[in-house]
Design a protein around this motif. Structure first.
Motif, short mmCIF file in Angstrom:
data_model
loop_
_atom_site.label_atom_id
_atom_site.label_comp_id
_atom_site.label_asym_id
_atom_site.label_seq_id
_atom_site.Cartn_x
_atom_site.Cartn_y
_atom_site.Cartn_z
N ILE A 104 0.83 -1.21 0.00
CA ILE A 104 0.00 0.00 0.00
C ILE A 104 0.87 1.25 0.00
CG2 ILE A 104 -1.61 1.39 1.35
CD1 ILE A 104 -3.06 -1.10 2.15
N CYS A 105 1.68 1.40 1.03
CA CYS A 105 2.48 2.64 1.16
C CYS A 105 3.75 2.52 0.33
CB CYS A 105 2.80 2.90 2.62
SG CYS A 105 1.34 3.30 3.58
N MET A 106 3.75 3.24 -0.81
CA MET A 106 4.88 3.23 -1.73
C MET A 106 5.10 4.65 -2.24
SD MET A 106 4.18 -0.22 -3.99
CE MET A 106 2.51 0.28 -4.47
N PRO A 107 6.30 4.94 -2.76
CA PRO A 107 6.57 6.28 -3.29
C PRO A 107 5.67 6.62 -4.47
CG PRO A 107 8.60 5.03 -3.00
CD PRO A 107 7.47 4.07 -2.81
N GLU A 108 5.44 7.91 -4.66
CA GLU A 108 4.75 8.49 -5.81
C GLU A 108 3.25 8.22 -5.84
OE1 GLU A 108 6.61 8.41 -9.64
OE2 GLU A 108 8.58 8.01 -8.78
N MET A 109 2.83 6.96 -5.74
CA MET A 109 1.41 6.61 -5.74
C MET A 109 1.24 5.36 -4.90
SD MET A 109 -1.01 5.40 -8.96
CE MET A 109 -0.94 6.97 -9.82
N ASN A 110 0.34 5.44 -3.89
CA ASN A 110 0.19 4.24 -3.07
C ASN A 110 -0.64 3.19 -3.80
OD1 ASN A 110 -2.66 4.29 -2.37
ND2 ASN A 110 -2.23 5.88 -0.85
N GLY A 111 -0.62 1.97 -3.26
CA GLY A 111 -1.24 0.85 -3.96
C GLY A 111 -2.73 1.01 -4.16
N LEU A 112 -3.42 1.58 -3.17
CA LEU A 112 -4.87 1.74 -3.30
C LEU A 112 -5.22 2.79 -4.35
CD1 LEU A 112 -5.98 1.47 0.44
CD2 LEU A 112 -5.95 -0.31 -1.32
N GLN A 113 -4.44 3.86 -4.42
CA GLN A 113 -4.65 4.85 -5.47
C GLN A 113 -4.42 4.23 -6.85
OE1 GLN A 113 -1.74 7.70 -4.13
NE2 GLN A 113 -3.28 9.00 -3.13
N MET A 114 -3.41 3.37 -6.93
CA MET A 114 -3.10 2.70 -8.20
C MET A 114 -4.28 1.85 -8.66
SD MET A 114 -0.04 -0.08 -8.90
CE MET A 114 -0.90 -1.42 -8.07
N ILE A 115 -4.86 1.05 -7.74
CA ILE A 115 -5.98 0.19 -8.10
C ILE A 115 -7.22 1.02 -8.43
CG2 ILE A 115 -7.54 -1.59 -7.23
CD1 ILE A 115 -4.70 -2.51 -8.06
N ALA A 116 -7.46 2.07 -7.66
CA ALA A 116 -8.62 2.93 -7.93
C ALA A 116 -8.54 3.53 -9.33
CB ALA A 116 -8.71 4.03 -6.88
N ALA A 117 -7.33 3.87 -9.76
CA ALA A 117 -7.15 4.47 -11.08
C ALA A 117 -7.36 3.48 -12.21
CB ALA A 117 -5.75 5.09 -11.18
N LEU A 118 -7.26 2.16 -11.90
CA LEU A 118 -7.32 1.14 -12.95
C LEU A 118 -8.58 0.28 -12.91
CD1 LEU A 118 -3.61 -0.04 -12.66
CD2 LEU A 118 -4.59 1.18 -14.60
N ASN A 119 -9.40 0.45 -11.87
CA ASN A 119 -10.55 -0.43 -11.67
C ASN A 119 -11.49 -0.48 -12.87
OD1 ASN A 119 -10.54 -2.05 -9.46
ND2 ASN A 119 -11.71 -0.69 -8.13
N SER A 120 -11.81 0.66 -13.42
CA SER A 120 -12.77 0.68 -14.53
C SER A 120 -12.17 0.08 -15.80
CB SER A 120 -13.24 2.11 -14.80
OG SER A 120 -12.14 2.95 -15.14
N GLN A 121 -10.84 0.23 -15.95
CA GLN A 121 -10.16 -0.28 -17.14
C GLN A 121 -9.92 -1.78 -17.08
OE1 GLN A 121 -6.55 1.86 -17.95
NE2 GLN A 121 -6.11 0.74 -19.84
N PHE A 122 -9.71 -2.30 -15.86
CA PHE A 122 -9.42 -3.72 -15.67
C PHE A 122 -10.34 -4.30 -14.58
CE2 PHE A 122 -5.52 -1.64 -17.07
CZ PHE A 122 -5.17 -2.40 -18.17
N PRO A 123 -11.64 -4.44 -14.88
CA PRO A 123 -12.59 -4.88 -13.85
C PRO A 123 -12.37 -6.31 -13.36
CG PRO A 123 -13.63 -4.84 -16.02
CD PRO A 123 -12.29 -4.20 -16.18
N ASP A 124 -11.71 -7.16 -14.17
CA ASP A 124 -11.50 -8.56 -13.77
C ASP A 124 -10.15 -8.80 -13.10
OD1 ASP A 124 -13.97 -9.27 -14.84
OD2 ASP A 124 -13.13 -9.65 -16.83
N LEU A 125 -9.38 -7.73 -12.89
CA LEU A 125 -8.06 -7.87 -12.28
C LEU A 125 -8.20 -8.35 -10.83
CD1 LEU A 125 -4.98 -7.32 -12.61
CD2 LEU A 125 -5.40 -5.02 -11.72
N GLU A 126 -7.46 -9.40 -10.50
CA GLU A 126 -7.46 -9.94 -9.13
C GLU A 126 -6.29 -9.34 -8.36
OE1 GLU A 126 -9.50 -12.19 -7.46
OE2 GLU A 126 -10.90 -11.96 -9.12
N VAL A 127 -6.59 -8.74 -7.21
CA VAL A 127 -5.56 -8.03 -6.44
C VAL A 127 -5.52 -8.53 -5.00
CG1 VAL A 127 -4.78 -5.77 -5.62
CG2 VAL A 127 -5.89 -5.97 -7.86
N SER A 128 -4.31 -8.75 -4.51
CA SER A 128 -4.11 -9.01 -3.09
C SER A 128 -3.14 -7.98 -2.53
CB SER A 128 -3.56 -10.42 -2.84
OG SER A 128 -4.60 -11.38 -2.91
N VAL A 129 -3.48 -7.43 -1.39
CA VAL A 129 -2.62 -6.45 -0.71
C VAL A 129 -1.71 -7.18 0.26
CG1 VAL A 129 -2.62 -4.58 0.99
CG2 VAL A 129 -4.22 -4.52 -0.94
#
Length: 198
Positions: A104-129
């Motif tokens: 989650i906590c990473m430089p430039e963009m955290n993991g949750l922001q990254m997934i939020a930005a891609l959710n609509s583009q990749f709705p079937d993407l499976e993610v584990s934190v």
């Protein structure tokens, strides 16, 4: 999961005598055609190879996940790794993985922001934190975004393998459903209802 769903549907419809007694009248040629369709769908489902992306700002974590997990057991392969959210987002758009393990906590963009930005583009993407932060707000936001598993570092191998098993099962089921509808012309549930006369 694909094989189980396939086997369960096929068994309850095509092999079990009690189930056969509940079917609408069906000639042998039609049943044989359905049997062949099921077999073809099963074979297609078994050939899935899933692409994995690992995103963590700790290189040792990325290296450990990449090397210590027997990815081939689940027909998976690691196609890329990233060390921050921005790089991870770019690689997801480029590689189009099926599975992502991320911090989650990473430089430039955290993991949750990254997934939020891609959710609509990749709705079937499976993610584990996979994170060292125990903040409940992170977990709540991850659930809202549809993350499959929220694991706390250090995670043991059983937890990691269970997460992979779950994500692959979700992907297998989605793949089975798509192939079934393409080959048979209706969804698996619609087909089952037609066969059972519901």
């Amino acid at each position: 999961q694909v094989v189980y769903c396939f086997a369960h549907l096929h068994f309850s419809v095509g092999r079990n005598s009690d189930a056969l007694n509940r079917l609408k009248p069906m000639n042998q040629n039609r049943r044989a055609l359905w049997d062949r369709r099921f077999w073809y769908i099963k074979r297609r489902g078994e050939q899935c190879m899933y692409k994995v992306l690992l995103v963590d700002d700790e290189p040792i974590i990325v290296e450990g996940l990449s090397r210590s997990i027997p990815w081939e057991r689940w027909n998976c392969r690691v196609v890329a790794t990233a060390n921050d959210g921005t790089e991870g987002k770019n690689l997801i758009e480029k590689e189009r993985p099926d599975i992502v393990f991320m911090d989650i906590c990473m430089p430039e963009m955290n993991g949750l922001q990254m997934i939020a930005a891609l959710n609509s583009q990749f709705p079937d993407l499976e993610v584990s934190v996979l994170t060292g932060y125990r903040d409940f707000e992170y977990a709540k936001e991850a659930i809202r975004l549809g993350v499959t598993r929220f694991l706390l570092k250090p995670s043991n191998m059983d937890e990691l393998e269970e997460a992979i098993e779950c994500m692959c099962a979700n992907l297998n089921l989605a793949h089975f459903s798509r192939v079934f509808k393409k080959q048979v012309g209706v969804s698996a549930n619609e087909y089952r209802n037609q066969v059972l006369g519901k």
